[in-house]
Design a protein around this motif. Sequence first.
Motif, mmCIF file in Angstrom:
data_model
loop_
_atom_site.group_PDB
_atom_site.id
_atom_site.type_symbol
_atom_site.label_atom_id
_atom_site.label_comp_id
_atom_site.label_asym_id
_atom_site.label_seq_id
_atom_site.Cartn_x
_atom_site.Cartn_y
_atom_site.Cartn_z
ATOM 1 N N MET A 1 36.783 40.530 40.455
ATOM 2 C CA MET A 1 36.209 39.639 41.834
ATOM 3 C C MET A 1 37.373 39.084 42.643
ATOM 4 O O MET A 1 38.511 38.573 41.977
ATOM 5 N N LYS A 2 37.349 39.632 43.927
ATOM 6 C CA LYS A 2 38.670 39.156 44.483
ATOM 7 C C LYS A 2 38.435 37.593 45.007
ATOM 8 O O LYS A 2 37.519 37.496 45.460
ATOM 9 N N VAL A 3 39.496 37.091 45.100
ATOM 10 C CA VAL A 3 39.672 35.695 45.625
ATOM 11 C C VAL A 3 39.602 35.832 47.239
ATOM 12 O O VAL A 3 40.459 36.673 47.811
ATOM 13 N N THR A 4 38.794 34.842 47.751
ATOM 14 C CA THR A 4 38.747 34.861 49.313
ATOM 15 C C THR A 4 39.206 33.280 49.550
ATOM 16 O O THR A 4 38.805 32.455 48.831
ATOM 17 N N GLY A 5 39.421 33.159 50.881
ATOM 18 C CA GLY A 5 39.822 31.646 51.509
ATOM 19 C C GLY A 5 38.512 30.792 51.442
ATOM 20 O O GLY A 5 38.737 29.538 51.617
ATOM 21 N N ASN A 6 37.297 31.531 51.480
ATOM 22 C CA ASN A 6 36.048 30.526 51.479
ATOM 23 C C ASN A 6 35.480 29.948 50.074
ATOM 24 O O ASN A 6 34.411 29.820 50.128
ATOM 25 N N MET A 7 36.359 30.639 49.230
ATOM 26 C CA MET A 7 35.885 30.186 47.924
ATOM 27 C C MET A 7 36.206 28.743 47.782
ATOM 28 O O MET A 7 37.576 28.366 48.102
ATOM 29 N N THR A 8 35.590 27.879 46.875
ATOM 30 C CA THR A 8 36.096 26.875 46.544
ATOM 31 C C THR A 8 37.103 26.653 45.370
ATOM 32 O O THR A 8 37.215 27.803 44.735
ATOM 33 N N ILE A 9 38.127 25.721 45.445
ATOM 34 C CA ILE A 9 39.110 25.710 44.552
ATOM 35 C C ILE A 9 38.580 25.623 43.226
ATOM 36 O O ILE A 9 38.820 26.428 42.295
ATOM 37 N N GLY A 10 37.564 24.618 42.911
ATOM 38 C CA GLY A 10 36.725 24.564 41.498
ATOM 39 C C GLY A 10 36.339 26.118 41.220
ATOM 40 O O GLY A 10 36.509 26.492 40.132
ATOM 41 N N GLU A 11 35.602 26.803 42.072
ATOM 42 C CA GLU A 11 35.101 28.030 41.866
ATOM 43 C C GLU A 11 36.219 28.968 41.241
ATOM 44 O O GLU A 11 36.009 29.560 40.259
ATOM 45 N N VAL A 12 37.361 28.963 42.013
ATOM 46 C CA VAL A 12 38.372 29.923 41.477
ATOM 47 C C VAL A 12 38.738 29.653 40.288
ATOM 48 O O VAL A 12 38.997 30.514 39.229
ATOM 49 N N ILE A 50 50.112 24.737 53.172
ATOM 50 C CA ILE A 50 50.543 25.912 52.498
ATOM 51 C C ILE A 50 49.658 27.141 53.365
ATOM 52 O O ILE A 50 48.819 26.851 53.791
ATOM 53 N N ASP A 51 50.717 28.167 53.170
ATOM 54 C CA ASP A 51 50.352 29.354 53.947
ATOM 55 C C ASP A 51 49.019 29.965 53.037
ATOM 56 O O ASP A 51 49.413 30.571 51.992
ATOM 57 N N VAL A 52 47.942 29.980 53.313
ATOM 58 C CA VAL A 52 46.734 30.390 52.538
ATOM 59 C C VAL A 52 46.780 31.814 52.471
ATOM 60 O O VAL A 52 46.276 32.133 51.159
ATOM 61 N N ASN A 53 47.191 32.827 53.250
ATOM 62 C CA ASN A 53 47.186 34.096 52.868
ATOM 63 C C ASN A 53 48.407 34.390 51.820
ATOM 64 O O ASN A 53 48.140 35.238 51.220
ATOM 65 N N GLU A 54 49.367 33.799 51.726
ATOM 66 C CA GLU A 54 50.356 34.030 50.636
ATOM 67 C C GLU A 54 49.789 33.732 49.461
ATOM 68 O O GLU A 54 49.971 34.123 48.404
ATOM 69 N N MET A 55 48.987 32.324 49.457
ATOM 70 C CA MET A 55 48.491 31.807 47.979
ATOM 71 C C MET A 55 47.417 32.773 47.753
ATOM 72 O O MET A 55 47.348 32.917 46.540
ATOM 73 N N ILE A 56 46.505 33.470 48.563
ATOM 74 C CA ILE A 56 45.604 34.173 48.182
ATOM 75 C C ILE A 56 45.975 35.511 47.906
ATOM 76 O O ILE A 56 45.487 35.827 46.702
ATOM 77 N N GLU A 57 47.160 35.961 48.293
ATOM 78 C CA GLU A 57 47.766 37.059 47.749
ATOM 79 C C GLU A 57 48.226 36.995 46.340
ATOM 80 O O GLU A 57 48.052 37.991 45.562
ATOM 81 N N ALA A 58 48.873 35.712 46.187
ATOM 82 C CA ALA A 58 49.369 35.606 44.781
ATOM 83 C C ALA A 58 48.218 35.391 43.735
ATOM 84 O O ALA A 58 48.545 35.972 42.163
ATOM 85 N N LEU A 59 47.139 34.599 43.928
ATOM 86 C CA LEU A 59 46.142 34.778 43.230
ATOM 87 C C LEU A 59 45.386 36.029 42.805
ATOM 88 O O LEU A 59 45.067 36.435 41.855
ATOM 89 N N ASN A 60 45.412 37.003 43.965
ATOM 90 C CA ASN A 60 44.831 38.270 43.662
ATOM 91 C C ASN A 60 45.616 39.164 42.852
ATOM 92 O O ASN A 60 45.241 40.043 42.000
ATOM 93 N N LYS A 61 47.093 39.026 43.121
ATOM 94 C CA LYS A 61 47.804 39.740 42.261
ATOM 95 C C LYS A 61 47.868 39.457 40.833
ATOM 96 O O LYS A 61 47.938 40.219 39.937
ATOM 97 N N LEU A 62 47.642 38.137 40.398
ATOM 98 C CA LEU A 62 47.436 37.666 39.076
ATOM 99 C C LEU A 62 46.092 38.258 38.446
ATOM 100 O O LEU A 62 46.298 38.832 37.315
#
Length: 66
Positions: A1-12, A50-62
Amino acid sequence: MKVTGNMTIGEVVRLHPDAARVLMSFGMGCVGCPSAQMETLEEGALVHGIDVNEMIEALNKLLEEK
């Protein structure tokens, strides 16, 4: 499942516990606070400057590495 910006922090964090480490590396120390259950990644990034796109990219890379 890919992380998106509209997901809650808790959900992720519930879906991918290792994501907490990435979020904290960006200065999002609120991964366990009550607000994390309602706040989206985009909202949290905005509040913390925080740059949300950079953070989401790092999360999806993980997640891709798993």
